[in-house]
Design an enzyme around this catalytic site. Structure first.
Site, PDB file in Angstrom:
ATOM      1  N   ASP A  24       0.910  -1.296  -0.016  1.00  0.00           N
ATOM      2  CA  ASP A  24       0.030   0.024   0.120  1.00  0.00           C
ATOM      3  C   ASP A  24       0.771   1.181  -0.075  1.00  0.00           C
ATOM      4  O   ASP A  24       1.857   1.311   0.858  1.00  0.00           O
ATOM      5  CB  ASP A  24      -0.974   0.038   1.330  1.00  0.00           C
ATOM      6  CG  ASP A  24      -1.972  -1.143   1.169  1.00  0.00           C
ATOM      7  OD1 ASP A  24      -1.950  -1.939   0.120  1.00  0.00           O
ATOM      8  OD2 ASP A  24      -2.871  -0.957   2.152  1.00  0.00           O
ATOM      9  N   ASP A  26     -15.404  -3.235  -0.327  1.00  0.00           N
ATOM     10  CA  ASP A  26     -15.151  -3.026   1.164  1.00  0.00           C
ATOM     11  C   ASP A  26     -16.337  -2.641   1.743  1.00  0.00           C
ATOM     12  O   ASP A  26     -16.893  -1.731   1.505  1.00  0.00           O
ATOM     13  CB  ASP A  26     -14.026  -1.947   1.052  1.00  0.00           C
ATOM     14  CG  ASP A  26     -12.847  -2.116   0.067  1.00  0.00           C
ATOM     15  OD1 ASP A  26     -12.559  -3.272  -0.148  1.00  0.00           O
ATOM     16  OD2 ASP A  26     -12.595  -1.183  -0.867  1.00  0.00           O
TER      17      ASP A  26
END
Length: 241
Positions: free
Chosen positions: A8, A131
């Site tokens: 990330d 998500d």
């Protein structure tokens, strides 16, 4: 089952967030490309890269994502997400060597984009990231609720022709408590190939994902904090000899 070590990227550095909150970021490395190389040297065949700056709408790490794909693309496939909200962005990433793009927010707010990418690139080059927080799909870097329940969103994506979903329970992300297998199995029951993300903290969690017959698992913090090694994690994903 495929294993996806995660990189990330926030402000050019490798980070992990706790429950998706930008203010709760831990920096693990200053060189995302070097981190990708280390993962490949340890046996990774997939790498999951997320441009958090693009997801949050306050920056752009596109050159770094392209550099990762260019550097490791001959040995591992790169799955990239974060801010893919236009056809042009998706096309540019695929042209730069990204093997598969993850569309999150735009899949919910602009399903026509998903249809266009599927028509042009095929289902093998696209996955949709769902998500959820308390069962509701979140968008725009997990900062807003979409007003759509997880099961409904999954059914919509499959109806469009999507075959693979990345599912993250936001409350578990970065917390090392294990992924939400119940939610992942629910999406799998709809007919999706499901990659579980968020919460993997032990090898037992990975074995549980494999035992559930899921398509893959994304692992981040546990690797960076050396709770287990990447070769150990990969061994959990392989069927017994």
């Amino acid at each position: 089952m495929d294993l996806f070590p995660a990189i990330d990227i926030r402000h050019g550095r490798v980070v992990r967030l706790a429950q998706g909150e930008a203010a709760r970021a831990t920096v693990y490395d200053d060189d995302p490309v070097a981190q990708a190389v280390r993962f490949v040297e340890q046996g990774a065949r997939w790498i999951h890269v997320v441009d958090l700056d693009r997801a949050f709408g306050d920056g752009d790490n596109t050159p770094l994502v392209a550099a990762i794909a260019r550097t490791v693309g001959s040995a591992a496939r790169v799955q990239a997400g974060g801010g893919f909200r236009s056809r042009e962005r998706v096309e540019a990433a695929l042209a730069a060597g990204v093997a598969r793009v993850v569309i999150g927010t735009a899949a919910v707010t602009d399903p026509a984009l998903v249809q266009a990418v599927l028509a042009e690139a095929g289902p093998g080059r696209l996955t949709v990231g769902l998500d959820a927080r308390d069962g509701e799909v979140a968008v725009r870097g997990w900062t807003e609720g979409a007003g759509v329940r997880l099961e409904e969103a999954g059914a919509r994506m499959l109806a469009l022709g999507v075959t693979t979903l990345v599912y993250t329970d936001i409350g578990r992300d970065g917390m090392l408590v294990g992924p939400d297998l119940a939610g992942a199995r629910m999406l799998q029951s709809l007919g999706a190939h499901v990659i579980a993300s968020g919460g993997v903290g032990t090898l037992a969690h990975l074995r549980a994902v494999a035992d559930a017959g899921l398509a893959g698992a994304i692992v981040g913090r546990a690797l960076y904090e050396r709770r287990f090694t990447l070769p150990e994690a990969l061994a959990c994903c392989s069927p017994p000899a």
